[in-house]
Enzyme design. Structure first.
Site, PDB file in Angstrom:
ATOM      1  N   HIS A   9       0.812  -1.081  -0.184  1.00 57.73           N
ATOM      2  CA  HIS A   9      -0.219  -0.059  -0.455  1.00 57.73           C
ATOM      3  C   HIS A   9       1.034   1.595   0.181  1.00 57.73           C
ATOM      4  O   HIS A   9       1.854   1.089   0.497  1.00 57.73           O
ATOM      5  CB  HIS A   9      -0.811  -0.085   1.253  1.00 57.73           C
ATOM      6  N   GLN A  56      -4.862  -4.983   6.584  1.00 57.10           N
ATOM      7  CA  GLN A  56      -6.137  -5.912   6.227  1.00 57.10           C
ATOM      8  C   GLN A  56      -5.398  -7.412   6.661  1.00 57.10           C
ATOM      9  O   GLN A  56      -6.217  -8.114   6.149  1.00 57.10           O
ATOM     10  CB  GLN A  56      -5.604  -6.256   4.783  1.00 57.10           C
ATOM     11  N   CYS A  91      -4.600   2.574  -3.643  1.00 57.15           N
ATOM     12  CA  CYS A  91      -3.577   3.274  -2.705  1.00 57.15           C
ATOM     13  C   CYS A  91      -2.506   1.927  -3.238  1.00 57.15           C
ATOM     14  O   CYS A  91      -1.711   1.591  -2.460  1.00 57.15           O
ATOM     15  CB  CYS A  91      -3.819   3.817  -1.653  1.00 57.15           C
ATOM     16  N   LYS A 128     -10.268  -0.851  10.607  1.00 55.45           N
ATOM     17  CA  LYS A 128     -10.445  -2.046   9.825  1.00 55.45           C
ATOM     18  C   LYS A 128     -10.829  -3.395  10.626  1.00 55.45           C
ATOM     19  O   LYS A 128     -10.770  -4.011  10.182  1.00 55.45           O
ATOM     20  CB  LYS A 128      -9.088  -1.782   8.805  1.00 55.45           C
ATOM     21  N   ASP A 142       3.024  -4.058   7.807  1.00 54.50           N
ATOM     22  CA  ASP A 142       1.935  -3.299   7.795  1.00 54.50           C
ATOM     23  C   ASP A 142       0.593  -5.022   8.165  1.00 54.50           C
ATOM     24  O   ASP A 142       0.099  -6.101   7.103  1.00 54.50           O
ATOM     25  CB  ASP A 142       1.883  -3.280   6.603  1.00 54.50           C
TER      26      ASP A 142
HETATM   27  C1  LIG Z   1      -2.238  -2.493   3.110  1.00 53.33           C
HETATM   28  C2  LIG Z   1      -2.756  -1.154   3.796  1.00 53.33           C
HETATM   29  N1  LIG Z   1      -1.398  -0.415   4.874  1.00 53.33           N
HETATM   30  C3  LIG Z   1      -1.816   0.475   5.055  1.00 53.33           C
HETATM   31  C4  LIG Z   1      -3.201   1.066   4.684  1.00 53.33           C
HETATM   32  C5  LIG Z   1      -3.258   2.113   5.923  1.00 53.33           C
HETATM   33  O1  LIG Z   1      -4.227   2.592   6.928  1.00 53.33           O
HETATM   34  P1  LIG Z   1      -5.027   3.748   7.535  1.00 53.33           P
HETATM   35  O2  LIG Z   1      -5.649   4.525   5.939  1.00 53.33           O
HETATM   36  O3  LIG Z   1      -5.669   3.856   8.202  1.00 53.33           O
HETATM   37  O4  LIG Z   1      -3.626   4.412   7.837  1.00 53.33           O
HETATM   38  C6  LIG Z   1      -4.324   0.588   4.010  1.00 53.33           C
HETATM   39  C7  LIG Z   1      -5.775   1.062   4.321  1.00 53.33           C
HETATM   40  O5  LIG Z   1      -6.505   0.575   3.850  1.00 53.33           O
HETATM   41  C8  LIG Z   1      -4.103  -0.481   3.931  1.00 53.33           C
HETATM   42  O6  LIG Z   1      -5.176  -1.697   3.382  1.00 53.33           O
END
Ligand SMILES: Cc1ncc(COP(=O)(O)O)c(C=O)c1O
Length: 416
Positions: free
Chosen positions: A133, A213, A374, A236, A210
């Site tokens: 992401h 998900q 993203c 999430k 990370d």
């Molecule tokens: C794999 C992953 N990493 C990071 C993020 C960023 O999360 P946040 O916008 O809650 O900080 C997301 C959000 O969709 C994501 O799917």
């Protein structure tokens, strides 16, 4: 088990009962029952989370850590009890390894700016993967540019799986950190984190995972995984927006400089010298999102009550059903066909623009996400600008998959 049966047998998960916990799901959109399949973007909130936030503002609201009065002590106790709940949820060794942040994005930026600035210099390397992401790419690009370091990227194959052989060749003495997603938001791929950690540690590099998900779908055990940092977002996992968790190993956190300066992160301040607070407060400058933390605590309780393994098994069955039903539609190309997947069915439909798919589905009450999610490098890998993505949560059913399929068939008719 009959295809499309209401209760998902085999997993024993009572999805209808769980659905009743989510007030938002009871509504209609454009006159059709809402089918919410945009859970990778954010999940809906159960009554328990909504009530916990209201209860806090109605009965406990006060600043934490600072007061000796009744309400402040109550708020502090509730706030700190969530730290312990998060420790249990992630199986961290110590509650001081749990830092409250705004979300995954802030957690990664914290590590990049604090750990990264202290440990990464000219000629060093940060290793990420092609399926990250943007929030696990850009903070490292900023750091690398600042420090004269290089960003290395381990490729994925055409199923959307990490190429572990190439990954291992990119590890070396210059690698100062590996940052990798546990589950891809664009593809649904589950990465073999334990293996990745073993390989990275073999090369002397710590690993940030990370978990944005993964936390909604899988049991996360940071000690079992052996990772050094783990990031997740509350919104999430059925909690509020604006709150998340960074897990870090004590030994690393102790050596890291603060990320932000301000109240609460200090022991003492003079104009000559500031002594920083102990962990985890060193990384929690200023008044935190107290209501957010309390809402997150209610979400963690809710997940624990339902059982993350039971949730995962139910979702797995729904995703499998969705994968075979959607891929059977003429013109559909699945993007992301890894053997190990969670939560996501990403696809294109002939040359129909994904935004058109999303708009027509919306008229049928079906909410999905369209775009690059993203994850533009993932889109580049598969030679597409965007995909349509249905993403699943504990409250989704096979009937909703049937509604999704009917709506995609409508798209086909419109563009025939
Ligand atoms: C794999 C992953 N990493 C990071 C993020 C960023 O999360 P946040 O916008 O809650 O900080 C997301 C959000 O969709 C994501 O799917």
């Amino acid at each position: 088990m009959s295809i499309g049966a209401k209760s998902v047998s085999g997993t024993g998960f009572d999805v209808e009962r769980a659905r009743a916990d989510f007030p938002i799901l009871q509504q209609k959109v454009h006159g059709k029952p809402l089918v919410y399949l945009d859970n990778a973007a954010t999940t809906q909130k159960p009554r328990a989370v909504i009530d916990a936030i209201s209860r806090y503002y109605e009965g406990t609201n006060s600043n934490v850590h600072r007061g000796v009065h009744y309400l402040s002590e109550l708020a502090t106790a509730e706030y700190e009890s969530v730290r312990e709940a998060a420790r249990r949820f992630l199986n961290a060794a110590d509650h001081k390894e749990i830092i409250f942040v705004r979300g995954t994005t802030e957690a990664i930026n914290l590590v990049a700016q604090s750990y990264g600035r202290a440990h990464v210099g000219a000629g060093d390397e940060i290793l990420i993967t092609e399926m990250e992401h943007h929030s696990n790419i850009v903070p490292w690009q900023i750091l690398c540019r600042e420090r004269g370091a290089a960003l290395r990227v381990a490729p994925i194959n055409d199923a959307g799986e990490l190429d572990l052989e190439k990954f291992s060749t990119l590890l070396g003495p210059k690698t100062k950190l590996v940052a990798v997603t546990h589950v891809s938001n664009a593809l649904g791929t589950i990465n073999p984190i334990r293996k990745i950690v073993e390989m990275a540690h073999g090369a002397g590099a710590p690993v940030l995972v990370d978990g944005a998900q993964a936390a909604p779908h899988l049991k996360v055990d940071v000690q079992g995984l052996g990772c050094d940092f783990y990031a997740l977002s509350g919104h999430k996992i059925y909690g509020p927006t604006g709150i998340g968790v960074l897990y870090g190993k004590t030994a690393l956190l102790e050596k890291m400089p603060p990320y932000q300066g301000g109240g609460d992160m200090i022991m003492s301040v003079t104009f000559e010298k500031t002594v920083y607070n102990r962990l985890p407060y060193k990384f929690e400058a200023g008044t935190p999102d107290i209501a957010g933390v309390i809402g997150l605590g209610a979400a963690l309780n809710y997940l624990t009550y339902l059982g993350i393994e039971q949730i995962g098994a139910h979702e797995h069955e729904v995703v499998r059903y969705a994968t075979s039903a959607v891929s059977a539609i003429p013109g559909v190309r699945l993007i992301g066909t890894a053997k190990e997947k969670a939560g996501v069915v990403s696809f294109t439909l002939g040359d129909v623009h994904p935004h058109d798919i999303g708009t027509i589905l919306d008229r049928e009450g079906v909410a999905i996400r369209t775009g690059h999610h993203c994850s533009q490098p993932v889109m580049q890998h598969f030679g597409v600008e965007a995909t349509a993505r249905a993403s699943f949560a504990l409250y989704n059913t096979k009937e909703e998959v049937d509604a999704l399929v009917r709506a995609i068939e409508k798209v086909r008719k419109v563009f025939a």
